[in-house]
Design a protein around this motif. Structure first.
Motif, PDB file in Angstrom:
ATOM      1  N   GLU A 139       0.958  -1.197  -0.122  1.00  0.00           N
ATOM      2  CA  GLU A 139       0.125   0.128   0.138  1.00  0.00           C
ATOM      3  C   GLU A 139       0.835   1.117  -0.113  1.00  0.00           C
ATOM      4  O   GLU A 139       0.358   2.336  -0.368  1.00  0.00           O
ATOM      5  N   ALA A 140       1.896   1.131   0.535  1.00  0.00           N
ATOM      6  CA  ALA A 140       2.930   2.276   0.498  1.00  0.00           C
ATOM      7  C   ALA A 140       3.464   2.692  -0.736  1.00  0.00           C
ATOM      8  O   ALA A 140       3.806   3.872  -1.161  1.00  0.00           O
ATOM      9  N   PHE A 141       3.503   1.630  -1.884  1.00  0.00           N
ATOM     10  CA  PHE A 141       3.758   1.873  -2.929  1.00  0.00           C
ATOM     11  C   PHE A 141       2.730   1.934  -4.352  1.00  0.00           C
ATOM     12  O   PHE A 141       3.162   1.848  -5.480  1.00  0.00           O
ATOM     13  N   SER A 142       1.511   2.042  -3.817  1.00  0.00           N
ATOM     14  CA  SER A 142       0.571   2.065  -4.624  1.00  0.00           C
ATOM     15  C   SER A 142      -0.136   3.669  -4.839  1.00  0.00           C
ATOM     16  O   SER A 142      -0.177   4.233  -3.916  1.00  0.00           O
ATOM     17  N   TYR A 143      -0.612   3.891  -6.212  1.00  0.00           N
ATOM     18  CA  TYR A 143      -0.924   4.931  -6.407  1.00  0.00           C
ATOM     19  C   TYR A 143      -2.489   4.959  -6.976  1.00  0.00           C
ATOM     20  O   TYR A 143      -2.891   3.869  -7.580  1.00  0.00           O
ATOM     21  N   GLU A 144      -3.081   6.028  -6.860  1.00  0.00           N
ATOM     22  CA  GLU A 144      -4.585   6.016  -7.603  1.00  0.00           C
ATOM     23  C   GLU A 144      -4.506   6.333  -8.940  1.00  0.00           C
ATOM     24  O   GLU A 144      -5.021   5.748 -10.036  1.00  0.00           O
ATOM     25  N   VAL A 145      -3.812   7.319  -9.507  1.00  0.00           N
ATOM     26  CA  VAL A 145      -3.517   7.848 -10.849  1.00  0.00           C
ATOM     27  C   VAL A 145      -2.203   8.213 -11.164  1.00  0.00           C
ATOM     28  O   VAL A 145      -1.481   8.578 -10.337  1.00  0.00           O
ATOM     29  N   GLY A 146      -1.780   7.561 -12.100  1.00  0.00           N
ATOM     30  CA  GLY A 146      -0.263   7.902 -12.673  1.00  0.00           C
ATOM     31  C   GLY A 146      -0.524   8.326 -14.289  1.00  0.00           C
ATOM     32  O   GLY A 146      -1.270   8.043 -14.960  1.00  0.00           O
ATOM     33  N   VAL A 147       0.394   9.386 -14.612  1.00  0.00           N
ATOM     34  CA  VAL A 147       0.381   9.664 -15.992  1.00  0.00           C
ATOM     35  C   VAL A 147       1.909  10.033 -16.345  1.00  0.00           C
ATOM     36  O   VAL A 147       2.752  10.413 -15.702  1.00  0.00           O
ATOM     37  N   THR A 148       1.889   9.680 -17.776  1.00  0.00           N
ATOM     38  CA  THR A 148       3.198   9.964 -18.404  1.00  0.00           C
ATOM     39  C   THR A 148       2.884  11.220 -19.215  1.00  0.00           C
ATOM     40  O   THR A 148       2.032  11.055 -20.068  1.00  0.00           O
ATOM     41  N   LEU A 149       3.549  12.260 -19.249  1.00  0.00           N
ATOM     42  CA  LEU A 149       3.427  13.601 -19.954  1.00  0.00           C
ATOM     43  C   LEU A 149       4.512  13.844 -20.952  1.00  0.00           C
ATOM     44  O   LEU A 149       5.725  13.533 -20.656  1.00  0.00           O
ATOM     45  N   LEU A 150       4.103  14.423 -22.122  1.00  0.00           N
ATOM     46  CA  LEU A 150       5.391  15.254 -22.724  1.00  0.00           C
ATOM     47  C   LEU A 150       4.848  16.595 -22.286  1.00  0.00           C
ATOM     48  O   LEU A 150       4.049  16.977 -22.489  1.00  0.00           O
ATOM     49  N   TYR A 151       5.752  17.276 -21.786  1.00  0.00           N
ATOM     50  CA  TYR A 151       5.917  18.540 -21.216  1.00  0.00           C
ATOM     51  C   TYR A 151       6.940  19.648 -21.602  1.00  0.00           C
ATOM     52  O   TYR A 151       7.976  19.327 -21.935  1.00  0.00           O
ATOM     53  N   ALA A 152       6.155  20.739 -22.047  1.00  0.00           N
ATOM     54  CA  ALA A 152       7.101  21.715 -22.391  1.00  0.00           C
ATOM     55  C   ALA A 152       6.877  23.159 -21.779  1.00  0.00           C
ATOM     56  O   ALA A 152       5.733  23.404 -21.412  1.00  0.00           O
ATOM     57  N   GLU A 153       8.005  23.768 -21.447  1.00  0.00           N
ATOM     58  CA  GLU A 153       7.866  24.976 -20.990  1.00  0.00           C
ATOM     59  C   GLU A 153       8.806  25.967 -21.886  1.00  0.00           C
ATOM     60  O   GLU A 153       9.948  25.787 -22.335  1.00  0.00           O
ATOM     61  N   LEU A 154       8.173  27.263 -21.861  1.00  0.00           N
ATOM     62  CA  LEU A 154       8.770  28.152 -22.934  1.00  0.00           C
ATOM     63  C   LEU A 154       8.802  29.490 -21.878  1.00  0.00           C
ATOM     64  O   LEU A 154       7.824  30.004 -21.487  1.00  0.00           O
ATOM     65  N   PRO A 155      10.257  30.147 -21.757  1.00  0.00           N
ATOM     66  CA  PRO A 155      10.167  31.296 -21.035  1.00  0.00           C
ATOM     67  C   PRO A 155       9.687  32.316 -21.906  1.00  0.00           C
ATOM     68  O   PRO A 155       9.829  32.374 -23.067  1.00  0.00           O
ATOM     69  N   TYR A 156       9.375  33.520 -21.292  1.00  0.00           N
ATOM     70  CA  TYR A 156       8.756  34.644 -22.006  1.00  0.00           C
ATOM     71  C   TYR A 156       9.022  35.962 -21.069  1.00  0.00           C
ATOM     72  O   TYR A 156       8.970  35.764 -20.028  1.00  0.00           O
ATOM     73  N   THR A 157       9.118  37.171 -21.774  1.00  0.00           N
ATOM     74  CA  THR A 157       9.025  38.254 -21.226  1.00  0.00           C
ATOM     75  C   THR A 157       7.618  38.966 -21.415  1.00  0.00           C
ATOM     76  O   THR A 157       7.209  38.639 -22.671  1.00  0.00           O
ATOM     77  N   GLU A 158       7.298  40.222 -20.812  1.00  0.00           N
ATOM     78  CA  GLU A 158       6.213  40.703 -21.352  1.00  0.00           C
ATOM     79  C   GLU A 158       6.366  41.439 -22.709  1.00  0.00           C
ATOM     80  O   GLU A 158       5.592  41.436 -23.580  1.00  0.00           O
ATOM     81  N   LYS A 159       7.717  41.699 -23.023  1.00  0.00           N
ATOM     82  CA  LYS A 159       8.272  42.389 -24.246  1.00  0.00           C
ATOM     83  C   LYS A 159       7.917  41.495 -25.445  1.00  0.00           C
ATOM     84  O   LYS A 159       7.389  41.649 -26.661  1.00  0.00           O
ATOM     85  N   ASP A 160       8.445  40.055 -25.219  1.00  0.00           N
ATOM     86  CA  ASP A 160       8.038  38.924 -26.365  1.00  0.00           C
ATOM     87  C   ASP A 160       6.971  37.997 -26.141  1.00  0.00           C
ATOM     88  O   ASP A 160       6.752  36.949 -26.581  1.00  0.00           O
ATOM     89  N   ARG A 161       5.914  38.538 -25.313  1.00  0.00           N
ATOM     90  CA  ARG A 161       5.039  37.673 -24.989  1.00  0.00           C
ATOM     91  C   ARG A 161       3.988  36.942 -26.129  1.00  0.00           C
ATOM     92  O   ARG A 161       3.513  36.104 -26.031  1.00  0.00           O
ATOM     93  N   GLN A 162       3.815  38.103 -27.079  1.00  0.00           N
ATOM     94  CA  GLN A 162       2.921  37.600 -28.263  1.00  0.00           C
ATOM     95  C   GLN A 162       3.653  36.414 -29.084  1.00  0.00           C
ATOM     96  O   GLN A 162       3.200  35.758 -29.465  1.00  0.00           O
ATOM     97  N   LYS A 163       5.003  36.919 -29.239  1.00  0.00           N
ATOM     98  CA  LYS A 163       5.900  35.923 -30.174  1.00  0.00           C
ATOM     99  C   LYS A 163       5.815  34.397 -29.442  1.00  0.00           C
ATOM    100  O   LYS A 163       5.936  33.590 -29.880  1.00  0.00           O
ATOM    101  N   SER A 164       6.041  34.620 -28.229  1.00  0.00           N
ATOM    102  CA  SER A 164       6.407  33.277 -27.271  1.00  0.00           C
ATOM    103  C   SER A 164       4.954  32.630 -27.205  1.00  0.00           C
ATOM    104  O   SER A 164       4.970  31.355 -27.344  1.00  0.00           O
TER     105      SER A 164
END
Length: 195
Positions: A39-64
Motif C-alpha cells: 500500500e505504501a507504493f500504490s497510487y490511484e492515478v499515474g500519468v506520463t506527460l510530454l511537457y514543454a516550458e517556454l520562457p517569456y517576457t512581457e516584451k516578447d509575450r505575443q511571439k512566445s
C-alpha cells in the motif's frame, strides 16, 4: 520550543552520523519491506506527460505565445521529445512520469497546478498553452494508469534510506534509555561522539 528544535536538530545529526558509519541495508531487507508494504507504493492515478516550458517576457509575450501554440499543434502529431526539441530549441521539453504518490511539485508546491491538471488528462489529451511560474506551458498525456504501483527498482533507494533511518533512530533511542543523566554542561559534539 527552542529545546525541542535543538533536540530535533541534534537527533538528525546523530541519525546522519550513524548512517554514515555504515548502517548498511541489504537488498533482501529492502525487498522484504517492499513486499510487506504494498500500500505504501500504490497510487490511484499515474500519468506520463510530454511537457514543454517556454520562457517569456512581457516584451516578447505575443511571439512566445505563438510559439507555444505551435508546440501544442506539433504535439498532436508526435510524442517524441527529441523531435520537438529540434523544432523548438527555445523550449524546455521533457517526458515526465507523475503519480499521486510522486507529483513532483517541489518543496514549495510550485508545480501543484501541473499535477492537478495532468491528473485529469486522458491518454492523447493536450492541455495548453497556459501560464505557470512565468513560463508558457503545454502538456500532452501519453499514458495514463489507474490504481498502479511503483516498481521495486524505482523505490529501492527510498526504502534503503528509510530502513537506515529507522535503524539509526532505534540505536539513538536505545542509547538514550541506557544513558545516565547528570547535571553539568556538555556540547552537542560530545553527545554525537557518544553515539
Amino acid at each position: 520550543t527552542y529545546y525541542k528544535y535543538w533536540y530535533s536538530n541534534l537527533e538528525t545529526q546523530g541519525t546522519n552520523a550513524l548512517i554514515e558509519e555504515g548502517h548498511a541495508v541489504t537488498e533482501e531487507e529492502c525487498r522484504a519491506y517492499y513486499d510487506s508494504n504494498p500500500e505504501a507504493f500504490s497510487y490511484e492515478v499515474g500519468v506520463t506527460l510530454l511537457y514543454a516550458e517556454l520562457p517569456y517576457t512581457e516584451k516578447d509575450r505575443q511571439k512566445s505565445g505563438a510559439q507555444a501554440e505551435q508546440i501544442e499543434k506539433a504535439m498532436e502529431n508526435t510524442d517524441s521529445v527529441s523531435e520537438l526539441s529540434e523544432l523548438f530549441p527555445d523550449a524546455s521539453l521533457q517526458e515526465l512520469t507523475l503519480n499521486s504518490l510522486d507529483t513532483q511539485e517541489g518543496m514549495s508546491g510550485v508545480y501543484s497546478y501541473r499535477w492537478q491538471t495532468a491528473s485529469q488528462l486522458e491518454e492523447g489529451d493536450i492541455y495548453g498553452p497556459y501560464e505557470d511560474n512565468s513560463m508558457l506551458c503545454v502538456m500532452k498525456c501519453i499514458d495514463r494508469t489507474e490504481n498502479g504501483s511503483l516498481g521495486f527498482n524505482d523505490v529501492k533507494s527510498r526504502i534503503e534510506r528509510y530502513l537506515q533511518v529507522q535503524e539509526a533512530q532505534k540505536a539513538i533511542s536505545d542509547k538514550v534509555k541506557e544513558t545516565e543523566i547528570s547535571s553539568g554542561n556538555i556540547s552537542p559534539e560530545k553527545i554525537i561522539e557518544g553515539l
